[in-house]
Design a protein around this motif. Structure first.
Motif, PDB file in Angstrom:
ATOM      1  N   SER A 246       0.847  -1.202   0.000  1.00  0.00           N
ATOM      2  CA  SER A 246       0.000   0.000   0.000  1.00  0.00           C
ATOM      3  C   SER A 246       0.879   1.247   0.000  1.00  0.00           C
ATOM      4  N   PRO A 247       0.393   2.337  -0.610  1.00  0.00           N
ATOM      5  CA  PRO A 247       1.159   3.594  -0.573  1.00  0.00           C
ATOM      6  C   PRO A 247       0.997   4.272   0.781  1.00  0.00           C
ATOM      7  N   ASP A 248       1.806   5.321   1.015  1.00  0.00           N
ATOM      8  CA  ASP A 248       1.624   6.085   2.242  1.00  0.00           C
ATOM      9  C   ASP A 248       0.432   7.029   2.071  1.00  0.00           C
ATOM     10  N   GLU A 249       0.191   7.856   3.064  1.00  0.00           N
ATOM     11  CA  GLU A 249      -0.989   8.728   3.048  1.00  0.00           C
ATOM     12  C   GLU A 249      -0.962   9.729   1.905  1.00  0.00           C
ATOM     13  N   GLN A 250       0.226  10.075   1.417  1.00  0.00           N
ATOM     14  CA  GLN A 250       0.342  11.029   0.305  1.00  0.00           C
ATOM     15  C   GLN A 250       0.352  10.339  -1.064  1.00  0.00           C
ATOM     16  N   GLY A 251       0.192   9.011  -1.085  1.00  0.00           N
ATOM     17  CA  GLY A 251       0.132   8.290  -2.344  1.00  0.00           C
ATOM     18  C   GLY A 251       1.494   7.909  -2.915  1.00  0.00           C
ATOM     19  N   TRP A 252       2.513   7.823  -2.073  1.00  0.00           N
ATOM     20  CA  TRP A 252       3.855   7.435  -2.509  1.00  0.00           C
ATOM     21  C   TRP A 252       4.134   5.988  -2.140  1.00  0.00           C
ATOM     22  N   TRP A 253       4.747   5.269  -3.080  1.00  0.00           N
ATOM     23  CA  TRP A 253       5.287   3.943  -2.787  1.00  0.00           C
ATOM     24  C   TRP A 253       6.785   4.073  -2.580  1.00  0.00           C
ATOM     25  N   THR A 254       7.326   3.293  -1.657  1.00  0.00           N
ATOM     26  CA  THR A 254       8.758   3.320  -1.361  1.00  0.00           C
ATOM     27  C   THR A 254       9.342   1.927  -1.554  1.00  0.00           C
ATOM     28  N   LEU A 255      10.455   1.856  -2.282  1.00  0.00           N
ATOM     29  CA  LEU A 255      11.092   0.577  -2.602  1.00  0.00           C
ATOM     30  C   LEU A 255      12.595   0.712  -2.387  1.00  0.00           C
ATOM     31  N   ARG A 256      13.180  -0.237  -1.677  1.00  0.00           N
ATOM     32  CA  ARG A 256      14.622  -0.177  -1.466  1.00  0.00           C
ATOM     33  C   ARG A 256      15.361  -0.379  -2.789  1.00  0.00           C
ATOM     34  N   ILE A 257      16.358   0.428  -3.042  1.00  0.00           N
ATOM     35  CA  ILE A 257      17.098   0.350  -4.300  1.00  0.00           C
ATOM     36  C   ILE A 257      17.780  -1.006  -4.434  1.00  0.00           C
ATOM     37  N   ARG A 258      18.238  -1.545  -3.320  1.00  0.00           N
ATOM     38  CA  ARG A 258      18.870  -2.862  -3.379  1.00  0.00           C
ATOM     39  C   ARG A 258      17.890  -3.928  -3.869  1.00  0.00           C
ATOM     40  N   ASP A 259      16.639  -3.870  -3.401  1.00  0.00           N
ATOM     41  CA  ASP A 259      15.623  -4.820  -3.848  1.00  0.00           C
ATOM     42  C   ASP A 259      15.261  -4.588  -5.312  1.00  0.00           C
ATOM     43  N   LEU A 260      15.176  -3.308  -5.693  1.00  0.00           N
ATOM     44  CA  LEU A 260      14.875  -2.980  -7.087  1.00  0.00           C
ATOM     45  C   LEU A 260      15.972  -3.502  -8.011  1.00  0.00           C
ATOM     46  N   ALA A 261      17.220  -3.317  -7.621  1.00  0.00           N
ATOM     47  CA  ALA A 261      18.343  -3.799  -8.428  1.00  0.00           C
ATOM     48  C   ALA A 261      18.280  -5.309  -8.576  1.00  0.00           C
ATOM     49  N   GLN A 262      17.896  -5.991  -7.500  1.00  0.00           N
ATOM     50  CA  GLN A 262      17.774  -7.436  -7.544  1.00  0.00           C
ATOM     51  C   GLN A 262      16.666  -7.845  -8.508  1.00  0.00           C
ATOM     52  N   ASP A 263      15.554  -7.111  -8.485  1.00  0.00           N
ATOM     53  CA  ASP A 263      14.405  -7.440  -9.342  1.00  0.00           C
ATOM     54  C   ASP A 263      14.723  -7.293 -10.826  1.00  0.00           C
ATOM     55  N   VAL A 264      15.384  -6.205 -11.188  1.00  0.00           N
ATOM     56  CA  VAL A 264      15.563  -5.916 -12.615  1.00  0.00           C
ATOM     57  C   VAL A 264      16.948  -6.268 -13.122  1.00  0.00           C
ATOM     58  N   GLY A 265      17.862  -6.626 -12.216  1.00  0.00           N
ATOM     59  CA  GLY A 265      19.180  -7.086 -12.636  1.00  0.00           C
ATOM     60  C   GLY A 265      20.112  -5.972 -13.092  1.00  0.00           C
ATOM     61  N   PHE A 266      20.250  -4.916 -12.272  1.00  0.00           N
ATOM     62  CA  PHE A 266      21.217  -3.881 -12.616  1.00  0.00           C
ATOM     63  C   PHE A 266      22.072  -3.570 -11.386  1.00  0.00           C
ATOM     64  N   ASP A 267      23.184  -2.920 -11.594  1.00  0.00           N
ATOM     65  CA  ASP A 267      24.116  -2.592 -10.522  1.00  0.00           C
ATOM     66  C   ASP A 267      23.523  -1.479  -9.655  1.00  0.00           C
ATOM     67  N   SER A 268      23.225  -1.805  -8.409  1.00  0.00           N
ATOM     68  CA  SER A 268      22.565  -0.812  -7.541  1.00  0.00           C
ATOM     69  C   SER A 268      23.444   0.401  -7.255  1.00  0.00           C
ATOM     70  N   ASN A 269      24.743   0.304  -7.509  1.00  0.00           N
ATOM     71  CA  ASN A 269      25.635   1.449  -7.286  1.00  0.00           C
ATOM     72  C   ASN A 269      25.618   2.443  -8.444  1.00  0.00           C
ATOM     73  N   ASN A 270      25.061   2.043  -9.575  1.00  0.00           N
ATOM     74  CA  ASN A 270      25.037   2.923 -10.750  1.00  0.00           C
ATOM     75  C   ASN A 270      23.803   3.825 -10.672  1.00  0.00           C
TER      76      ASN A 270
END
Length: 393
Positions: free
Chosen positions: A31-55
């Motif tokens: 669920s989003p926060d009260e202002q309608g924002w979703w938050t995702l850890r960059i490390r998890d995002l990098a894992q999902d899409v297969g890119f270097d999280s440091n870039n």
């Protein structure tokens, strides 16, 4: 069932398509926060899409480009009464030190966050694709998986859905070139890398192709033909290499033990090859070796050189005691929350219970190290190596 399809006004790169899928999937599951924002850890995002999280620059440029792309929605709807919709799907994006925050267009949000309308995306499949057109065709097909065939679409309309309404798409004025250069290689990749087997069906008027659809067949799930103990051992070896337990568990279901063993051996040989230099990301190298089915030639199957110190692994092992101290200093409520998060992604034998095994406790400590401090930086490893040398001397 209502099916939502989009047509970008500009071409989407492979990473942009992967980002869009990852954000949509995260929005479905959280669920989003009260202002309608979703938050995702960059490390998890990098894992999902297969890119270097440091870039971060690459991530920033791809996110910014995705924010500028206008989508038409429901482009294959047959009802003339259905409203036409166009929008930027992700109008607001923020990148912070370790998280990315985003919003979804208000007029599309209720469609996106319903799994029965916007198909649930398997990021393990998304990560494998090397062509943006393959991912786009798979996205189109997976929404019709339960039906067994897709809707029939005029081929020019389908071309624009896959490539965007661009000059590149318009270069394929003749269907035979679009089929040879885009459809055939993309279909081959979808069949090789996903759980679907798709077959192109062309609708013709005389000899001229006017529309197309796909017949869909779900592949039988590959199950490891080995006893549970060996599967668990392989999962442990992949985790030690740097993969998350959830990913290692999925790979064990999708690949045979011999295939996993070959990729693991290939990666380990590369890690001990002093001529090739240090391998910065063994987990990424392993994924690449598994995806492309790399294995050492038979002629090279000789005794491995004496094992060298795995600096990253040694560093993580050195953090286990600190992680245990950190955990004991937390309140009982915070401890319970951490254990709950760990158990949610751990395989059954490694889950913490009231009478936890030593293996489960060790698995929890390794998870806690990476969850708390993340992957060690080059500076961390250098400082650790210097301390090791100082201790030996």
């Amino acid at each position: 069932m209502q099916i939502v399809h989009s047509k970008p006004k500009q071409p989407l790169s492979l990473l942009q398509r992967k980002l869009g899928n990852a954000w949509a999937k995260h929005a479905i599951e959280h669920s989003p926060d009260e202002q309608g924002w979703w938050t995702l850890r960059i490390r998890d995002l990098a894992q999902d899409v297969g890119f270097d999280s440091n870039n971060r620059q690459y991530l920033k440029e791809s996110a910014e480009a995705l924010m500028r792309i206008v989508f038409e929605w429901d482009v294959i709807a047959t009802s003339p009464k259905r409203p036409w919709k166009a929008s930027v799907m992700f109008p607001e994006v923020e990148i912070h030190a370790d998280v990315i925050r985003y919003q979804i267009s208000s007029q599309l949000r209720q469609l996106i966050v319903k799994p029965e309308i916007y198909a649930l995306i398997d990021m393990n499949v998304v990560r494998r694709f090397r062509r943006a057109s393959s991912l786009a065709i798979w996205e189109f097909c997976v929404r019709f998986e339960k039906i067994g065939h897709t809707a029939e679409v005029p081929w020019e309309e389908f071309r624009d859905m896959i490539l965007g309404e661009t000059a590149e798409a318009k270069t394929y004025q003749e269907y035979k070139y679009f089929k040879a250069k885009v459809l055939k290689p993309a279909i081959a990749e979808v069949n090789a890398e996903s759980s679907l087997r798709i077959e192109l069906v062309e609708a013709k008027v005389g000899k001229r192709v006017v529309a197309l659809r796909f017949q869909l067949e779900k592949k039988a799930e590959v199950q490891p033909a080995v006893e549970d103990g060996k599967v668990l051992e392989m999962i442990g070896e992949m985790v030690n290499l740097g993969l998350l337990q959830s990913e290692a568990r999925r790979l064990a279901k999708e690949h045979g033990l011999e295939e996993l063993r070959a990729a693991l051996e290939y990666t380990r040989r590369r890690m001990t090859d002093s001529r090739a230099g240090k391998l910065d990301n063994p987990a990424a190298y392993f994924r690449h070796a598994l995806q492309h089915r790399y294995a050492m030639p038979v002629a090279e199957a000789q005794p491995a050189p004496a094992p060298k110190v795995d600096l990253r692994q040694a560093y993580l092992e050195s953090q286990l005691g600190e992680a245990e101290r950190y955990f004991k200093e937390l309140d009982a409520e915070d401890q319970a929350a951490l254990v709950e998060r760990y158990n949610a992604q751990a395989i059954a034998p490694l889950r913490l219970k009231k009478r936890a095994t030593k293996v489960a406790e060790a698995g929890f400590r390794r998870w806690l190290v990476q969850d708390t401090w993340g992957e060690p930086t080059a500076e961390d490893l250098l400082d650790f190596a210097q301390r090791m040398l100082a201790a030996k001397s």
